[in-house]
Every structure is written in C-alpha cells, then in structure tokens.
Design a protein around this motif. Structure first.
Motif, mmCIF file in Angstrom:
data_model
loop_
_atom_site.group_PDB
_atom_site.id
_atom_site.type_symbol
_atom_site.label_atom_id
_atom_site.label_comp_id
_atom_site.label_asym_id
_atom_site.label_seq_id
_atom_site.Cartn_x
_atom_site.Cartn_y
_atom_site.Cartn_z
ATOM 1 N N GLU A 42 -9.475 -19.272 -9.353
ATOM 2 C CA GLU A 42 -8.970 -20.621 -9.148
ATOM 3 C C GLU A 42 -9.612 -21.599 -10.136
ATOM 4 O O GLU A 42 -9.019 -22.600 -10.512
ATOM 5 C CB GLU A 42 -9.247 -21.057 -7.705
ATOM 6 N N ARG A 43 -10.831 -21.302 -10.546
ATOM 7 C CA ARG A 43 -11.544 -22.070 -11.573
ATOM 8 C C ARG A 43 -12.030 -21.098 -12.642
ATOM 9 O O ARG A 43 -12.382 -19.957 -12.337
ATOM 10 C CB ARG A 43 -12.770 -22.791 -10.989
ATOM 11 N N LYS A 44 -12.048 -21.571 -13.873
ATOM 12 C CA LYS A 44 -12.595 -20.734 -14.948
ATOM 13 C C LYS A 44 -14.099 -20.589 -14.745
ATOM 14 O O LYS A 44 -14.739 -21.445 -14.148
ATOM 15 C CB LYS A 44 -12.307 -21.359 -16.312
ATOM 16 N N ILE A 45 -14.640 -19.500 -15.274
ATOM 17 C CA ILE A 45 -16.079 -19.275 -15.206
ATOM 18 C C ILE A 45 -16.760 -20.389 -15.989
ATOM 19 O O ILE A 45 -16.424 -20.636 -17.153
ATOM 20 C CB ILE A 45 -16.457 -17.909 -15.818
ATOM 21 N N SER A 46 -17.700 -21.062 -15.355
ATOM 22 C CA SER A 46 -18.370 -22.171 -16.028
ATOM 23 C C SER A 46 -19.331 -21.632 -17.091
ATOM 24 O O SER A 46 -19.849 -20.514 -16.971
ATOM 25 C CB SER A 46 -19.152 -23.011 -15.014
ATOM 26 N N PRO A 47 -19.573 -22.415 -18.129
ATOM 27 C CA PRO A 47 -20.561 -21.996 -19.125
ATOM 28 C C PRO A 47 -21.925 -21.701 -18.499
ATOM 29 O O PRO A 47 -22.598 -20.756 -18.896
ATOM 30 C CB PRO A 47 -20.630 -23.185 -20.086
ATOM 31 N N ALA A 48 -22.311 -22.487 -17.480
ATOM 32 C CA ALA A 48 -23.608 -22.257 -16.821
ATOM 33 C C ALA A 48 -23.645 -20.893 -16.143
ATOM 34 O O ALA A 48 -24.658 -20.191 -16.185
ATOM 35 C CB ALA A 48 -23.893 -23.364 -15.806
ATOM 36 N N THR A 49 -22.540 -20.509 -15.520
ATOM 37 C CA THR A 49 -22.473 -19.205 -14.854
ATOM 38 C C THR A 49 -22.547 -18.081 -15.886
ATOM 39 O O THR A 49 -23.305 -17.128 -15.724
ATOM 40 C CB THR A 49 -21.175 -19.095 -14.026
ATOM 41 N N ALA A 50 -21.759 -18.194 -16.946
ATOM 42 C CA ALA A 50 -21.768 -17.172 -17.995
ATOM 43 C C ALA A 50 -23.156 -17.063 -18.625
ATOM 44 O O ALA A 50 -23.674 -15.960 -18.842
ATOM 45 C CB ALA A 50 -20.724 -17.501 -19.050
ATOM 46 N N HIS A 51 -23.785 -18.200 -18.885
ATOM 47 C CA HIS A 51 -25.119 -18.218 -19.486
ATOM 48 C C HIS A 51 -26.134 -17.546 -18.564
ATOM 49 O O HIS A 51 -26.975 -16.756 -19.001
ATOM 50 C CB HIS A 51 -25.518 -19.661 -19.791
ATOM 51 N N HIS A 52 -26.054 -17.865 -17.281
ATOM 52 C CA HIS A 52 -26.978 -17.294 -16.295
ATOM 53 C C HIS A 52 -26.907 -15.767 -16.309
ATOM 54 O O HIS A 52 -27.937 -15.094 -16.381
ATOM 55 C CB HIS A 52 -26.653 -17.837 -14.899
ATOM 56 N N PHE A 53 -25.701 -15.231 -16.232
ATOM 57 C CA PHE A 53 -25.560 -13.773 -16.182
ATOM 58 C C PHE A 53 -25.950 -13.123 -17.499
ATOM 59 O O PHE A 53 -26.545 -12.048 -17.520
ATOM 60 C CB PHE A 53 -24.144 -13.374 -15.768
ATOM 61 N N THR A 54 -25.640 -13.773 -18.593
ATOM 62 C CA THR A 54 -26.008 -13.218 -19.898
ATOM 63 C C THR A 54 -27.518 -13.151 -20.036
ATOM 64 O O THR A 54 -28.067 -12.122 -20.443
ATOM 65 C CB THR A 54 -25.400 -14.064 -21.029
ATOM 66 N N LYS A 55 -28.199 -14.233 -19.682
ATOM 67 C CA LYS A 55 -29.666 -14.270 -19.836
ATOM 68 C C LYS A 55 -30.381 -13.428 -18.786
ATOM 69 O O LYS A 55 -31.265 -12.649 -19.103
ATOM 70 C CB LYS A 55 -30.177 -15.707 -19.770
ATOM 71 N N LYS A 56 -30.008 -13.599 -17.529
ATOM 72 C CA LYS A 56 -30.744 -12.937 -16.453
ATOM 73 C C LYS A 56 -30.499 -11.435 -16.397
ATOM 74 O O LYS A 56 -31.408 -10.659 -16.111
ATOM 75 C CB LYS A 56 -30.408 -13.569 -15.107
ATOM 76 N N TYR A 57 -29.264 -11.017 -16.677
ATOM 77 C CA TYR A 57 -28.916 -9.608 -16.513
ATOM 78 C C TYR A 57 -28.606 -8.902 -17.832
ATOM 79 O O TYR A 57 -28.163 -7.765 -17.835
ATOM 80 C CB TYR A 57 -27.739 -9.469 -15.535
#
Length: 173
Positions: A42-57
């Motif tokens: 319903e909403r595009k993946i936010s840059p903050a969400t993408a950044h979080h997963f890229t960095k953390k995982y």
C-alpha cells in the motif's frame, strides 16, 4: 494495490530475522501500521526501511529493489527460473558479460563530434552501452552475492568507495 517485490522482500526479511511488525516498528521508529502498509504494498518501502535492512542485515537487495520500484530503472534481484545465483555461477556470468562489453566497446567508434556519427556507428555505440548495462547488473549481483556469502559488509564497501571518490576529487560530498 498490487504487492511489489520489495514489499514481499521486506516481509520475508522481517520474518527471517524473527521479528514481529511491532518489534520492527520500534527498530525503525515507524508505526506498526506503516510497516504493515509497506509490507502490503500500500506504501512504497521507505528509504529509512531499506537503509535499516541493508545496514543491519547486510542485505543489499531490498534497497536495490526499492530504488528500482521508485524510479522504474536500475538493478533488481534476479529471481527467474533460468537464474543461478551460486557464487561460482555469478562469477562466471560476470566474466562473460565483461568480455562481451569489452568487445562491444572496442567495436564502437567513439568520435570527438557525436553530431557526425553515422547511423551504423550509433548502433555499435548503443550496443556497447547495452552490454555495459549487463555488466553493471552482473557486477552488482556478484558483489551482493560475495558480500552475503562471505559476510563482507555491503554498506562498508560503498562507504569506502565514496570516501575514495571524495579523496580523488571526483565528488564533493
């Protein structure tokens, strides 16, 4: 709204990490409802969400897919029935793409004055560009694969690269 690949990837990543939507919302400082909307498409993946997963995982694919869905161009994770993402297959494919691109580049006649380029020359130049797009995709797949397989930090590689560009005066920030 149709659920995009990034939405599915977000949900799969969250579940792989054993996190509830509520736990993820606290990690990201986003509401659980917003997480739900991102996962449902319903909403595009936010840059903050993408950044979080890229960095953390150390998973570049969610960020790359989200960027693709925002712009409609760029890298997406290969997931078709013909793809082989084993590290040795990815390496071999990159070698093949590099060779094809070098051959196409050598065939292309790059002139000082593009306005005098003949149509057959322009076709060779365009083919060279297409071959290098294949290299960009294969290179990204290669780097993402080895980062995940060998636990090399994808974000750190890019941060180091950016610092190198800055130190050489190629970028200002």
């Amino acid at each position: 709204m149709e659920k995009g690949k990034a939405s599915r990837m977000l949900r799969e990543a969250r579940l792989k990490e054993g996190k509830s939507q509520n736990q993820m919302s606290m990690d990201l400082f986003q509401s659980r409802e917003y997480i739900t909307k991102q996962e449902s498409g319903e909403r595009k993946i936010s840059p903050a969400t993408a950044h979080h997963f890229t960095k953390k995982y150390n998973d570049p694919w969610l960020g790359l897919q989200a960027a693709f869905e925002y712009t409609g161009i760029g890298i997406t994770k290969l997931d078709g029935p013909a793809v082989d993402l084993h590290r040795t297959a990815v390496k071999s494919k990159l070698e093949e793409e590099l060779q094809e691109a070098i051959e196409a580049m050598n065939k292309a006649k790059i002139t000082n004055r593009p306005e005098f380029t003949q149509s057959f020359e322009l076709q060779d130049i365009e083919q060279s560009a297409r071959e290098f797009i294949d290299v960009i995709h294969a290179s990204t797949t290669y780097v993402a694969t080895i980062c995940q397989e060998y636990n090399i930090s994808w974000p750190q590689l890019w941060e180091d690269h950016h610092r190198k560009l800055q130190s050489r005066g190629y970028v200002t920030s």
